[in-house]
Design an enzyme around this catalytic site. Sequence first.
Site, PDB file in Angstrom:
ATOM      1  N   VAL A  11      41.156  37.407  43.274  1.00 22.14           N
ATOM      2  CA  VAL A  11      42.554  37.222  42.870  1.00 22.14           C
ATOM      3  C   VAL A  11      43.519  37.839  43.885  1.00 22.14           C
ATOM      4  O   VAL A  11      44.481  37.207  44.318  1.00 22.14           O
ATOM      5  CB  VAL A  11      42.788  37.816  41.462  1.00 22.14           C
ATOM      6  CG1 VAL A  11      44.277  37.944  41.159  1.00 22.14           C
ATOM      7  CG2 VAL A  11      42.123  36.931  40.419  1.00 22.14           C
ATOM      8  N   GLU A 154      47.056  36.049  35.856  1.00 25.95           N
ATOM      9  CA  GLU A 154      46.707  35.012  36.824  1.00 25.95           C
ATOM     10  C   GLU A 154      45.767  33.995  36.177  1.00 25.95           C
ATOM     11  O   GLU A 154      44.810  34.363  35.517  1.00 25.95           O
ATOM     12  CB  GLU A 154      46.029  35.655  38.041  1.00 25.95           C
ATOM     13  CG  GLU A 154      45.671  34.676  39.120  1.00 25.95           C
ATOM     14  CD  GLU A 154      46.844  33.762  39.469  1.00 25.95           C
ATOM     15  OE1 GLU A 154      47.914  34.266  39.820  1.00 25.95           O
ATOM     16  OE2 GLU A 154      46.683  32.524  39.373  1.00 25.95           O
ATOM     17  N   CYS A 266      34.997  36.068  34.459  1.00 26.16           N
ATOM     18  CA  CYS A 266      36.115  36.182  33.512  1.00 26.16           C
ATOM     19  C   CYS A 266      35.752  35.888  32.065  1.00 26.16           C
ATOM     20  O   CYS A 266      35.895  36.754  31.207  1.00 26.16           O
ATOM     21  CB  CYS A 266      37.255  35.270  33.959  1.00 26.16           C
ATOM     22  SG  CYS A 266      38.010  35.839  35.482  1.00 26.16           S
TER      23      CYS A 266
END
Length: 443
Positions: A11, A154, A266
């Site tokens: 990220v 994000e 994630c």
Amino acid sequence: MKLAIIGAGYVGLVTAACFAEMGNEVICVDADRAKVEALEQGKIPIYEPGLEEYVKRNFTENRLFFTTELAPAVSQSLVIFIAVGTPQDTDGSADLSMVLQVARDVGRHMDGYKVIVEKSTVPVGTAAKVRQVINEELQKRGEAFEFDVVSNPEFLKEGTALDDFMKPDRIVVGCDDVRVAELMKELYAPFVRTNHPIIIMDVVSAELTKYAANAFLATKISFINEIANICSRTGANINMVRQGIGSDRRIGNLFLFPGLGYGGSCFPKDMQALIHTARSLGYPPRVLEAAEAVNQDQRRIFLDVIRKHFKDDLRAKVFAVWGLSFKPLTDDIREAPALTVISRLLEQGARIQAYDPEAMSATRQFFGNHEAVSYAASSYEALRGADALVICTEWARFREPDFERMKAALKAPVIFDGRNLYNPDKLAKLGFTYFHIGQKLEM
Ligand SMILES: NC(=O)c1ccc[n+]([C@@H]2O[C@H](COP(=O)([O-])OP(=O)(O)OC[C@H]3O[C@@H](n4cnc5c(N)ncnc54)[C@H](O)[C@@H]3O)[C@@H](O)[C@H]2O)c1
């Protein structure tokens, strides 16, 4: 604007490169010296399509800088993005130690007004903790600089991260001050020229939005896997059912592919963290827990099919494994289904001949020097002498292989396809024994 991005991972590095691409001056800070040195030599530590070009261009044109030193980066920047990891803690919650360490360091070194942006995925209430930690450090120093804490989650996807960042569906900004909202809008304006929205909300809602988005997508994957498991018992064709429901605009085709379940850096940890948050607030989140349970089961079901085919004896069986990363177009193997599949096969005495276009070195590190795992130079080499092929990741190059060449290389023409890449009728005609997700079970 002058920006600092703390953390140069999937990220942080993308965020830094994309803001620099828009003309901002960006200092990217990472605690990992080797990573920073590599970046300064133009070597990109991860595989992400297009990233190398962006990083090199902006580095060469002096808009993107790399350092291990946080103090000067904080001093020179108005906006400081925290993009460090938030891995799963032992109790399922998000481990915030890295985020709070960065906050502490920012408090130690800030020398004027700053906007601190949570880019990492962090649970509800983290902005308040960040604020508190910074205040403690300022008090120790006898300073009273003003600062704001913003939540700006994000939504990029590994594999298409640059495109996602440059052309986002939406930008979510959680902040409590109108002037800060205007600053964030100005920063993001070049990314939303096609009028995709910048949604301004309070901090807590922004923090929860990220978890809600990931939980919804993960649940969608578990939902289609559950339907696939019902197909197995009814004889319905999961690929037709998927098309039949996906064409309904209320449902949509994306994230509706049956497979080995969600993995990656994630979904698994964010589902666990959201479940932990809800439970700690006295609410048992039944849909999320069910989605998690279905996800765990999905790999076991696949492995059961393999075991059954080999009559419960995998000793000395050789499996070619195609695809190791948790999805195509990345080298990220965090929580990749392939790792579970390989580990279980090894436990039962099997040998593995693995191939992945990008994730072999990460996988080699994961399994160490396991004597029963070897790595092939090509997908076809992995098949040589194998008792079966197991497909774990849907890299595009696996979709239209030379089946005759595969048959010649394999000891037996058996495929366990965890991604439903092929037409079962075609493979049967070609002489393969082909197992896929949602296939009718012999009851
Ligand atoms: N990977 C994704 O696709 C994705 C997408 C959206 C959101 N997120 C979230 O973004 C965050 C970062 O994820 P990632 O995949 O980029 O992680 P990552 O592990 O790839 O990168 C984190 C980086 O932070 C660095 N770091 C750790 N502590 C530091 C410190 N004190 N100072 C400076 N650098 C430090 C590490 O060395 C590492 O390079 C996580 O919260 C994640 O949930 C990730």
